[in-house]
Design a protein around this motif. Structure first.
Motif, PDB file in Angstrom:
ATOM      1  N   ARG A   8     -64.783 -63.807   7.799  1.00 17.08           N
ATOM      2  CA  ARG A   8     -65.957 -64.315   7.087  1.00 17.08           C
ATOM      3  C   ARG A   8     -66.263 -65.763   7.425  1.00 17.08           C
ATOM      4  NH1 ARG A   8     -66.809 -63.074   1.013  1.00 17.08           N
ATOM      5  NH2 ARG A   8     -68.910 -63.525   1.785  1.00 17.08           N
ATOM      6  N   ASP A   9     -65.470 -66.348   8.316  1.00 17.25           N
ATOM      7  CA  ASP A   9     -65.669 -67.740   8.742  1.00 17.25           C
ATOM      8  C   ASP A   9     -65.660 -68.689   7.542  1.00 17.25           C
ATOM      9  OD1 ASP A   9     -65.982 -69.759  10.578  1.00 17.25           O
ATOM     10  OD2 ASP A   9     -68.166 -69.638  10.603  1.00 17.25           O
ATOM     11  N   ARG A  62     -65.985 -67.462  -3.527  1.00 20.12           N
ATOM     12  CA  ARG A  62     -65.897 -66.661  -2.299  1.00 20.12           C
ATOM     13  C   ARG A  62     -64.535 -66.740  -1.611  1.00 20.12           C
ATOM     14  NH1 ARG A  62     -71.268 -68.368  -1.137  1.00 20.12           N
ATOM     15  NH2 ARG A  62     -70.438 -69.907   0.298  1.00 20.12           N
ATOM     16  N   THR A  98     -62.211 -63.424  -1.308  1.00 20.46           N
ATOM     17  CA  THR A  98     -62.008 -62.940   0.057  1.00 20.46           C
ATOM     18  C   THR A  98     -60.528 -62.807   0.370  1.00 20.46           C
ATOM     19  OG1 THR A  98     -64.082 -63.949   0.798  1.00 20.46           O
ATOM     20  CG2 THR A  98     -62.453 -63.419   2.488  1.00 20.46           C
TER      21      THR A  98
END
Length: 206
Positions: free
Chosen positions: A76-77, A157, A161
């Motif tokens: 997801r960088d 996030r 993640t």
């Protein structure tokens, strides 16, 4: 970039404050908190199971879980942040819980006189559903946080993640690698032939 492009006259220097300063100090704290948290998890396993070997076997789910969390961040960088570090701590607990569900059941079967191979096979079949349910509940619960875009999303996030990616990888270890390690390191005396017993087949159907 600033160091390369900004030339200061003698006697001047640049000091970073605000959120960046807090990030640096929090990162230093996490470098202490995360190892201590993992050590406490192992000590609790040892106290609960009464065996360093069994505790290490259950704790083996943590490395692959952490690997899955790192892989999810890369996909997801998303950079490693404080919230991601907190996610790794939470992820370790979930990974250990899944391993404990299977190992505790396998040890119970062995105490009833089952061989290692038979106990591992029946334990993996019987505990398949609870492990999958635990993984799905934990991962699906974090999906809204992983897809968040509103205020506070930059904190939510990374944490979500890490947990989702780690749960996927740790579940694979719990269901596939952990039973294999149990057979490898907990063999009975003598030679075993890993044949499927009729009662195990019946338990698999149930």
């Amino acid at each position: 970039v600033v160091a390369e492009k900004v030339k200061l006259p003698p006697g001047y220097w640049i000091g970073w404050g605000g959120q960046f300063e807090q990030l640096v100090s929090a990162t230093k704290r996490l470098m202490i908190v995360v190892p201590v948290a993992l050590l406490l998890v192992f000590l609790l396993l040892f106290m609960g199971m009464g065996s360093a070997a069994d505790a290490a076997l259950v704790f083996s789910g943590v490395p692959l879980a952490l690997t899955g969390g790192v892989a999810a961040l890369l996909l997801r960088d998303i950079p490693l942040s404080i919230s991601a570090g907190v996610g790794f701590i939470a992820l370790s607990g979930v990974a250990v819980l899944n391993g404990l569900v299977i190992i505790a059941f396998i040890e119970r079967l062995r105490s009833e006189g089952r061989s290692v191979v038979d106990a591992v096979r029946e334990g993996a079949l019987t505990r398949l559903r609870p492990v999958l349910m635990t993984a799905l509940v934990a991962s699906l619960g974090f999906v809204p946080m992983a897809l968040a875009t509103g205020a506070g999303a930059e904190v939510q996030r990374p944490l979500a993640t890490v947990v989702i990616g780690g749960i996927i990888s740790s579940t694979m270890l719990t269901l596939l690698v952990l039973p294999a390690l149990s057979v490898l390191f907990r063999r009975d005396a003598g030679t075993e032939t890993p044949t499927m017993a009729p009662d195990l087949a019946a338990s698999g159907e149930r």
